[in-house]
Write an enzyme that holds these catalytic residues in place. Structure first.
Site, PDB file in Angstrom:
ATOM      1  N   ASP A  16       0.831  -1.210   0.000  1.00  0.00           N
ATOM      2  CA  ASP A  16       0.000   0.000   0.000  1.00  0.00           C
ATOM      3  C   ASP A  16       0.864   1.258   0.000  1.00  0.00           C
ATOM      4  OD1 ASP A  16      -2.310   1.462  -0.001  1.00  0.00           O
ATOM      5  OD2 ASP A  16      -2.773   1.161   2.119  1.00  0.00           O
ATOM      6  N   HIS A  33       3.332   3.077  -8.924  1.00  0.00           N
ATOM      7  CA  HIS A  33       3.182   1.648  -9.233  1.00  0.00           C
ATOM      8  C   HIS A  33       4.461   1.103  -9.887  1.00  0.00           C
ATOM      9  CE1 HIS A  33      -0.887   1.913  -7.941  1.00  0.00           C
ATOM     10  NE2 HIS A  33      -1.351   2.558  -8.999  1.00  0.00           N
ATOM     11  N   LEU A 127      11.332 -20.638  -3.778  1.00  0.00           N
ATOM     12  CA  LEU A 127      10.330 -19.729  -3.204  1.00  0.00           C
ATOM     13  C   LEU A 127       9.063 -19.809  -4.052  1.00  0.00           C
ATOM     14  CD1 LEU A 127       9.621 -17.170  -1.339  1.00  0.00           C
ATOM     15  CD2 LEU A 127      10.417 -15.792  -3.271  1.00  0.00           C
TER      16      LEU A 127
HETATM   17  C1  FPP Z   1      -1.653   0.118  -3.556  1.00  0.00           C
HETATM   18  O1  FPP Z   1      -1.234   1.445  -3.569  1.00  0.00           O
HETATM   19  C2  FPP Z   1      -1.112  -0.617  -4.692  1.00  0.00           C
HETATM   20  C3  FPP Z   1      -1.834  -1.230  -5.668  1.00  0.00           C
HETATM   21  C4  FPP Z   1      -3.311  -1.240  -5.730  1.00  0.00           C
HETATM   22  C5  FPP Z   1      -1.174  -1.909  -6.772  1.00  0.00           C
HETATM   23  C6  FPP Z   1       0.041  -2.657  -6.362  1.00  0.00           C
HETATM   24  C7  FPP Z   1       0.722  -3.100  -7.572  1.00  0.00           C
HETATM   25  C8  FPP Z   1       2.046  -3.028  -7.771  1.00  0.00           C
HETATM   26  C9  FPP Z   1       3.043  -2.600  -6.797  1.00  0.00           C
HETATM   27  C10 FPP Z   1       2.549  -3.532  -9.030  1.00  0.00           C
HETATM   28  C11 FPP Z   1       2.641  -5.008  -8.830  1.00  0.00           C
HETATM   29  C12 FPP Z   1       3.160  -5.629  -9.976  1.00  0.00           C
HETATM   30  C13 FPP Z   1       3.448  -6.934 -10.026  1.00  0.00           C
HETATM   31  C14 FPP Z   1       4.177  -7.425 -11.181  1.00  0.00           C
HETATM   32  C15 FPP Z   1       3.079  -7.882  -8.945  1.00  0.00           C
HETATM   33  P1  FPP Z   1      -2.327   2.556  -3.776  1.00  0.00           P
HETATM   34  O2  FPP Z   1      -2.425   2.866  -5.219  1.00  0.00           O
HETATM   35  O3  FPP Z   1      -3.612   2.136  -3.150  1.00  0.00           O
HETATM   36  O4  FPP Z   1      -1.672   3.754  -2.996  1.00  0.00           O
HETATM   37  P2  FPP Z   1      -2.431   4.880  -2.135  1.00  0.00           P
HETATM   38  O5  FPP Z   1      -3.161   4.171  -1.032  1.00  0.00           O
HETATM   39  O6  FPP Z   1      -1.322   5.736  -1.638  1.00  0.00           O
HETATM   40  O7  FPP Z   1      -3.350   5.568  -3.090  1.00  0.00           O
END
Ligand code: FPP
Length: 236
Positions: A16, A33, A127
């Site tokens: 998050d 992201h 893993l």
């Molecule tokens: C939460 O941060 C994150 C997500 C909803 C997406 C997570 C995805 C990635 C890190 C990419 C993953 C990729 C692979 C290949 C597994 P948020 O957008 O909710 O952040 P905020 O709460 O600050 O708005």
């Protein structure tokens, strides 16, 4: 931390804070992201080095479809690009990728990438990387209850035979041990529909750091916190 007892077998992470990380730096959410993918890479390396056997990452929740279409498309695109860029390295590192979640709402292209990464990494034995993608716990439990009800209706199963293990065996995670340690970055202290059944005895850790800043040093710090915890499973 040489004592294996103090290394969690299964670490699960709610990644998050990508959006806030980007906003704090005057960047677009999407850039959060992208940096988040680098944290994924780093945590896989750290998990391998620490001999963690299962690493589950909450990559896309069933609720995330409600985000603006541009962000949903950007996340799908990022996932496809990451599959192409990372698969060979994952194979080299002995990482097996398993997806949990629904499979009926992705485009054909995304489905093809999901299947590709699972099949190419199937032999990995160091893993298991579990990617929760279009996943939510309530959806998972509802699907399991329907499957169990169907078996009772068809006579394959008697209702009096249903036990906790029956439920576990009908979840997406049937072949995966319950998480020992759940981490949620960005300081938010809730599970947001993630592994609710499986989390019964998991230790929890909510560091303030945003996901794009959660690199190997933060993973190691988290495991030090875990090593200090005393797990009693309801006993004394
Ligand atoms: C939460 O941060 C994150 C997500 C909803 C997406 C997570 C995805 C990635 C890190 C990419 C993953 C990729 C692979 C290949 C597994 P948020 O957008 O909710 O952040 P905020 O709460 O600050 O708005």
């Amino acid at each position: 931390m040489e004592n294996r007892e103090h290394i969690p077998t299964h670490v699960a992470i709610i990644m998050d804070g990508n959006g806030r990380w980007a906003k704090n730096l005057g960047k677009e959410r999407y850039e959060g992201h992208i940096e988040g993918v680098d944290s994924v890479r780093e945590c896989i390396k750290a998990a391998r080095r620490q001999s963690v056997r299962y690493l589950t990452l909450y990559a896309f929740s069933t609720e995330n479809w409600g985000r603006p279409i541009e962000e949903v498309n950007a996340l799908m695109e990022l996932f496809c690009k990451s599959v192409i860029a990372e698969t060979d390295e994952l194979v080299k590192q002995g990482v097996k990728v398993v997806m949990i979640g629904r499979r009926d709402r992705f485009s054909e292209r995304v489905c093809a990438h999901l299947e590709q990464i699972e099949s190419k990494t199937a032999q990995g034995d160091k893993l298991t990387l579990v990617l929760a993608f279009d996943y939510s716990s309530r959806d998972e439990i509802t699907t399991a209850v329907k499957a169990i009800a169907d078996k009772v209706l068809s006579g394959e199963l008697k209702s009096e035979e249903i036990c906790e293990n029956t439920i576990s065996q009908h979840l997406y995670t049937a072949s995966i041990p319950d998480p020992d340690f759940i981490i949620r970055t960005s300081g938010e202290c809730r599970l947001s529909n993630f592994l609710l059944w499986q989390a019964s005895y998991a230790e929890m850790y909510f560091p303030q750091v945003m996901w794009p800043d959660f690199k190997q040093d933060e993973f190691d710090k988290a495991l030090e916190v875990y090593a200090m915890r005393e797990r009693r499973y309801g006993k004394l």
